[in-house]
Structure formats: C-alpha cells, structure tokens
Scaffold this motif. Structure first.
Motif, short mmCIF file in Angstrom:
data_model
loop_
_atom_site.label_atom_id
_atom_site.label_comp_id
_atom_site.label_asym_id
_atom_site.label_seq_id
_atom_site.Cartn_x
_atom_site.Cartn_y
_atom_site.Cartn_z
N ALA A 137 -0.89 -53.99 22.02
CA ALA A 137 0.28 -53.33 22.61
C ALA A 137 0.25 -53.47 24.13
O ALA A 137 -0.78 -53.28 24.77
N ALA A 138 1.38 -53.82 24.71
CA ALA A 138 1.47 -54.06 26.15
C ALA A 138 1.10 -52.82 26.96
O ALA A 138 0.48 -52.93 28.01
N ALA A 139 1.47 -51.65 26.49
CA ALA A 139 1.21 -50.43 27.24
C ALA A 139 -0.28 -50.15 27.38
O ALA A 139 -0.70 -49.46 28.31
N LEU A 140 -1.10 -50.69 26.48
CA LEU A 140 -2.54 -50.47 26.55
C LEU A 140 -3.27 -51.65 27.17
O LEU A 140 -4.48 -51.74 27.13
N SER A 141 -2.53 -52.58 27.77
CA SER A 141 -3.14 -53.79 28.34
C SER A 141 -3.42 -53.66 29.83
O SER A 141 -3.90 -54.60 30.44
N GLY A 142 -3.10 -52.52 30.41
CA GLY A 142 -3.34 -52.32 31.83
C GLY A 142 -2.10 -52.43 32.69
O GLY A 142 -2.17 -52.32 33.91
N ILE A 143 -0.94 -52.64 32.09
CA ILE A 143 0.31 -52.73 32.84
C ILE A 143 0.74 -51.32 33.27
O ILE A 143 0.56 -50.35 32.53
N GLU A 144 1.27 -51.21 34.46
CA GLU A 144 1.75 -49.92 34.95
C GLU A 144 3.13 -49.64 34.39
O GLU A 144 3.89 -50.55 34.07
N PHE A 145 3.48 -48.36 34.27
CA PHE A 145 4.78 -47.99 33.73
C PHE A 145 5.92 -48.61 34.53
O PHE A 145 6.90 -49.07 33.97
N LYS A 146 5.78 -48.66 35.85
CA LYS A 146 6.86 -49.18 36.68
C LYS A 146 7.14 -50.65 36.40
O LYS A 146 8.23 -51.15 36.69
N ASP A 147 6.17 -51.38 35.84
CA ASP A 147 6.34 -52.79 35.52
C ASP A 147 6.87 -53.04 34.12
O ASP A 147 6.99 -54.19 33.70
N MET A 148 7.20 -52.00 33.38
CA MET A 148 7.69 -52.13 32.01
C MET A 148 9.21 -52.26 31.94
O MET A 148 9.81 -51.97 30.92
N ASP A 149 9.83 -52.71 32.99
CA ASP A 149 11.28 -52.94 33.00
C ASP A 149 11.53 -54.28 32.30
O ASP A 149 11.70 -55.31 32.92
N TRP A 150 11.55 -54.27 30.96
CA TRP A 150 11.58 -55.50 30.18
C TRP A 150 12.88 -56.28 30.33
O TRP A 150 12.88 -57.50 30.25
N ASN A 151 14.00 -55.61 30.55
CA ASN A 151 15.27 -56.34 30.72
C ASN A 151 15.56 -56.65 32.19
O ASN A 151 16.60 -57.21 32.50
N GLU A 152 14.65 -56.25 33.08
CA GLU A 152 14.73 -56.53 34.52
C GLU A 152 16.06 -56.16 35.15
O GLU A 152 16.61 -56.89 35.95
N ASP A 153 16.55 -54.96 34.81
CA ASP A 153 17.78 -54.48 35.43
C ASP A 153 17.50 -53.55 36.60
O ASP A 153 18.41 -53.00 37.21
#
Length: 99
Positions: A33-49
């Motif tokens: 799961a991406a959320a447990l891979s070390g990515i910060e919440f602010k970088d989870m803008d998957w549709n980049e809007d």
C-alpha cells in the motif's frame, strides 16, 4: 495470582478490534500500500489537481500500491493502481556512491 475466569465482553471487543487493525495493517504492508511506503500525505494528490481530499488519502491505503525498483545508484518508486497496474507517478532518486 490466579486467572479470574472469563474476560469481560468489553475486553474481548477491544482485543478483537486490535487484532483486526493489526491484520489490516499487515495485509496493506504485504500488498505494498502506497500510504505505508513512506510517502507523505501532502504528496497523495493522485489526480494532481492541487487539492488533497480524504478520498485520495484513502486511495493511498487501499487502491494505490508502491513498487520499488533499484538500478545501481538509482532507486525508483512507481505508484500504480491496484488491479489494473496503471502507473500514476514515478519518483526516482540517485544516491552518490560512498567513498
């Protein structure tokens, strides 16, 4: 110090809840799961809007996987949709070799 017999239903519910949470976290870690891979919440803008929503954060836990690759000094993380394997974003880093 003797065991007092049955546990209360409140304690059983607490242990069951903790077991379910630990199993869910283990499953998410196992599947990448991406959320447990070390990515910060602010970088989870998957549709980049430019706006992070609660749904996008939840996607990071359940719908997006992080696939790590390493080629020499270059390491990359490819964020993909679970199931279809469609690549959403690739982030690469090059680390200098130790002297």
């Amino acid at each position: 110090m003797a065991f007092r017999g049955r546990m209360s239903s409140r304690r059983v519910a607490l242990f069951a809840t903790l077991a379910v949470v630990l199993l869910a976290l283990g499953w998410m870690r196992y599947t990448g799961a991406a959320a447990l891979s070390g990515i910060e919440f602010k970088d989870m803008d998957w549709n980049e809007d430019g706006e992070l929503t609660r749904g996008e954060v939840l996607q990071g836990f359940f719908m997006i996987v992080a696939v790590r690759t390493t080629d020499g000094a270059r390491s990359c993380v490819d964020y993909r949709r679970r199931g279809s394997g469609e690549s959403i974003r690739v982030e690469c880093r090059t680390t200098p070799a130790a002297p």
